[in-house]
Scaffold this active site. Structure first.
Site, PDB file in Angstrom:
ATOM      1  CG  ASN A   1      24.087  71.445  -7.539  1.00  0.00           C
ATOM      2  OD1 ASN A   1      25.149  70.811  -7.615  1.00  0.00           O
ATOM      3  ND2 ASN A   1      23.607  71.887  -6.394  1.00  0.00           N
TER       4      ASN A   1
ATOM      5  NE  ARG B   1      27.026  74.100  -5.083  1.00  0.00           N
ATOM      6  CZ  ARG B   1      27.024  73.175  -4.152  1.00  0.00           C
ATOM      7  NH1 ARG B   1      26.354  72.068  -4.316  1.00  0.00           N
ATOM      8  NH2 ARG B   1      27.696  73.349  -3.057  1.00  0.00           N
TER       9      ARG B   1
ATOM     10  CG  HIS C   1      28.097  76.708   2.201  1.00  0.00           C
ATOM     11  ND1 HIS C   1      28.446  76.419   3.497  1.00  0.00           N
ATOM     12  CD2 HIS C   1      27.553  75.581   1.707  1.00  0.00           C
ATOM     13  CE1 HIS C   1      28.118  75.172   3.773  1.00  0.00           C
ATOM     14  NE2 HIS C   1      27.574  74.631   2.691  1.00  0.00           N
TER      15      HIS C   1
ATOM     16  CG  HIS D   1      24.926  78.168   3.974  1.00  0.00           C
ATOM     17  ND1 HIS D   1      24.270  78.437   2.794  1.00  0.00           N
ATOM     18  CD2 HIS D   1      24.901  76.820   4.098  1.00  0.00           C
ATOM     19  CE1 HIS D   1      23.872  77.304   2.239  1.00  0.00           C
ATOM     20  NE2 HIS D   1      24.252  76.308   3.013  1.00  0.00           N
ATOM     21  CG  LEU D   2      23.583  78.205  10.488  1.00  0.00           C
ATOM     22  CD1 LEU D   2      22.887  78.530  11.801  1.00  0.00           C
ATOM     23  CD2 LEU D   2      25.067  77.926  10.719  1.00  0.00           C
ATOM     24  N   GLY D   3      23.132  74.655   7.046  1.00  0.00           N
ATOM     25  CA  GLY D   3      22.343  73.584   6.422  1.00  0.00           C
ATOM     26  C   GLY D   3      22.962  72.266   6.793  1.00  0.00           C
TER      27      GLY D   3
ATOM     28  NE  ARG E   1      30.299  68.064   5.724  1.00  0.00           N
ATOM     29  CZ  ARG E   1      29.959  68.989   4.834  1.00  0.00           C
ATOM     30  NH1 ARG E   1      30.668  70.096   4.712  1.00  0.00           N
ATOM     31  NH2 ARG E   1      28.901  68.818   4.066  1.00  0.00           N
TER      32      ARG E   1
ATOM     33  N   GLY F   1      18.812  75.384   5.522  1.00  0.00           N
ATOM     34  CA  GLY F   1      17.823  74.549   6.229  1.00  0.00           C
ATOM     35  C   GLY F   1      17.636  74.880   7.704  1.00  0.00           C
TER      36      GLY F   1
ATOM     37  N   GLY G   1      19.210  77.478   9.458  1.00  0.00           N
ATOM     38  CA  GLY G   1      19.152  78.937   9.656  1.00  0.00           C
ATOM     39  C   GLY G   1      17.783  79.514   9.341  1.00  0.00           C
TER      40      GLY G   1
ATOM     41  CG  ASN H   1      13.150  75.894   7.769  1.00  0.00           C
ATOM     42  OD1 ASN H   1      12.112  76.475   7.498  1.00  0.00           O
ATOM     43  ND2 ASN H   1      13.999  75.447   6.853  1.00  0.00           N
TER      44      ASN H   1
ATOM     45  CD  GLU I   1      23.556  77.465  -2.398  1.00  0.00           C
ATOM     46  OE1 GLU I   1      22.604  76.796  -1.951  1.00  0.00           O
ATOM     47  OE2 GLU I   1      24.739  77.119  -2.275  1.00  0.00           O
TER      48      GLU I   1
HETATM   49  P1  AMP Z   1      20.098  72.324   3.583  1.00  0.00           P
HETATM   50  O1  AMP Z   1      21.444  71.679   3.470  1.00  0.00           O
HETATM   51  O2  AMP Z   1      20.122  73.803   3.522  1.00  0.00           O
HETATM   52  O3  AMP Z   1      19.067  71.711   2.661  1.00  0.00           O
HETATM   53  O4  AMP Z   1      19.572  71.988   5.073  1.00  0.00           O
HETATM   54  C1  AMP Z   1      19.178  70.687   5.426  1.00  0.00           C
HETATM   55  C2  AMP Z   1      19.166  70.563   6.925  1.00  0.00           C
HETATM   56  O5  AMP Z   1      18.281  71.524   7.511  1.00  0.00           O
HETATM   57  C3  AMP Z   1      18.651  69.203   7.406  1.00  0.00           C
HETATM   58  O6  AMP Z   1      19.713  68.323   7.619  1.00  0.00           O
HETATM   59  C4  AMP Z   1      17.964  69.515   8.731  1.00  0.00           C
HETATM   60  O7  AMP Z   1      18.810  69.149   9.782  1.00  0.00           O
HETATM   61  C5  AMP Z   1      17.830  71.028   8.757  1.00  0.00           C
HETATM   62  N1  AMP Z   1      16.455  71.473   8.995  1.00  0.00           N
HETATM   63  C6  AMP Z   1      15.451  71.609   8.118  1.00  0.00           C
HETATM   64  N2  AMP Z   1      14.340  72.048   8.736  1.00  0.00           N
HETATM   65  C7  AMP Z   1      14.650  72.213  10.040  1.00  0.00           C
HETATM   66  C8  AMP Z   1      13.938  72.631  11.218  1.00  0.00           C
HETATM   67  N3  AMP Z   1      12.658  72.997  11.164  1.00  0.00           N
HETATM   68  N4  AMP Z   1      14.598  72.648  12.388  1.00  0.00           N
HETATM   69  C9  AMP Z   1      15.895  72.299  12.459  1.00  0.00           C
HETATM   70  N5  AMP Z   1      16.615  71.899  11.403  1.00  0.00           N
HETATM   71  C10 AMP Z   1      16.004  71.842  10.213  1.00  0.00           C
END
Ligand code: AMP
Length: 402
Positions: free
Chosen positions: A13, A95, A184, A212-214, A245, A335, A337, A339, A390
């Site tokens: 990636n 990717r 995604h 997908h909430l990251g 965003r 991230g 979703g 956690n 992924e």
């Molecule tokens: P990703 O793009 O999937 O790596 O997700 C990264 C994002 O996940 C970070 O910007 C954080 O805001 C969020 N994140 C990670 N751990 C937690 C948590 N325990 N609670 C809330 N948000 C989290």
């Protein structure tokens, strides 16, 4: 009998100055090793090579001139000290963010490369040229090994025209390819497959809403394993609110702000992509952990940002259950979703009448890469938390193509 020298797939990636990689045993879920090269192009680049459990094996710093040099350093670690041979390398899976017309992964050849350059560089100027660098670097360093491009947009190519078209003059679609593409896709596809296993139902008989909430965030409506709609659009800016965003916004508001604040196109792009979302509303951070903490400490704008973030996800869930005419499951991944019990609890609050009943204890316990159900036993619509993977999905697709 299992071979002692199994085939392996290298998954890459490439970003503008980084290269993430993982190695999988071909045909299996086994991740053998992986790592990250950061600050490519700088004199103080860092390569971190890791074991399959994520423990660092090797970390060095020094000049890495370009992506080709980065790949050759990665290969030294995998094929040299890593104990694998070049002969074992079955495919390199890449990717690639934007696939334009491609609805499936492709084995890279001259025609594919030409299309990627001519069409997709314009569609995704911040991503595709760097993904392409990775392909070129792999071709140079590993002649004869097939490169498979797996596109973030491909899974969404099943979206029907009435859902992917914007109500703009039709000529902008034909002339400039302006339409919804979605992103995604590899993650939405992976968690859909996993959800059908957890439901013990064939994918062809499932209706799913995947969230997908990251850092970036998107939802998808997946019926019979096919994407029917997704929240991101022509670019990854449309849809739900994200860390930096804005998500959905009235385009007339954007034009008005450009005029009264005398913002250039570039300025406005920066506002919408980098200064909006959670950080823009709260003025605190793009990281939900900081927002939740500040809201708990009484910060009103942080509390507002949290509510807006969850409210917009809830709206899309409702819309997607409607267009699927019901759902078997709602899936949370990435991230946030995976956690954040507070986000899931707020999003899923008061949805009993559409068949979603959350179990607060299960929800609270589902963190740190754990996978499972967080809905109560009586909930007609199941809610799952699934850790996305992924790279594994790309490895599977590379296997399928080679
Ligand atoms: P990703 O793009 O999937 O790596 O997700 C990264 C994002 O996940 C970070 O910007 C954080 O805001 C969020 N994140 C990670 N751990 C937690 C948590 N325990 N609670 C809330 N948000 C989290």
């Amino acid at each position: 009998m299992k071979s002692s020298t199994p085939d392996i797939n290298l998954i890459i990636n490439c970003g503008s100055s980084s290269l993430k990689y993982k190695v999988f045993e071909s045909g299996t879920e086994n991740c053998l090793t992986g790592g990250l090269v950061e600050r490519i192009g700088a004199p103080d680049a860092v390569i971190t090579h890791k074991a399959c459990n994520g423990n660092p094996l090797d970390r060095i710093s020094g000049e890495v001139k370009n992506h080709s040099a980065a790949i050759s350093m990665v290969l030294e670690r995998i094929l040299g000290a890593g104990g694998f041979s070049k002969k074992q390398l079955k495919a390199v899976g890449h990717r690639v963010v934007h696939g334009g017309k491609y609805s499936e992964p492709v084995v890279v050849n001259d025609e594919v490369k030409q299309y990627l350059k001519e069409v997709t560089f314009e569609l995704a100027p911040l991503h595709n040229p760097f993904n392409f660098e990775g392909i070129a670097a792999a071709e140079k360093n590993l002649p004869g090994v097939p490169n498979v491009a797996v596109f973030d947009t491909a899974f969404h190519q099943t979206i029907p025209d009435f859902a992917y078209m914007y109500a703009l003059p039709y000529r902008y679609y034909t002339k400039h390819l302006v339409r919804k593409y979605g992103f995604h896709g590899t993650s939405h596809q992976y968690v859909s497959l996993r959800a059908s296993e957890m439901l013990k139902k064939p994918l062809s008989k499932t209706k799913l809403v995947t969230c997908h909430l990251g850092n970036g965030a998107s939802l998808a409506a997946v019926g019979s394993g096919k994407c029917e709609d997704t929240s991101m659009g022509y670019t990854p800016l449309e849809g739900v609110m994200m860390g930096t965003r804005c998500g959905d916004v009235d385009p007339a508001a954007v034009l008005h702000l450009m005029m009264c604040e005398e913002l250039s196109m570039h300025d406005m792009d920066t506002v919408l992509n980098k200064q909006s979302g959670l950080v823009g509303v709260s003025g605190i951070s793009n990281d939900l952990r900081d927002i939740i903490k500040a809201a708990e400490d009484g910060n009103e704008r942080a509390a507002l940002a949290f509510k807006m973030y969850c409210y917009r996800i809830k709206k899309y869930i409702g819309a997607y259950i409607t267009l699927l005419n019901g759902a078997d499951a709602v899936v949370f991944t990435a991230g946030v979703g995976e956690n954040s019990p507070p986000v899931r609890a707020e999003v899923l609050k008061n949805l009993e009448n559409i068949g979603i009943i959350t179990d607060p204890v299960l929800n609270g316990a589902m963190i740190s890469g754990r996978e499972g159900e967080i809905s109560s036993a009586s909930s007609p619509v199941k809610v799952f938390v699934i850790a996305t993977n992924e790279e594994l999905m790309i490895s599977r697709l590379a296997d399928k193509m080679t």
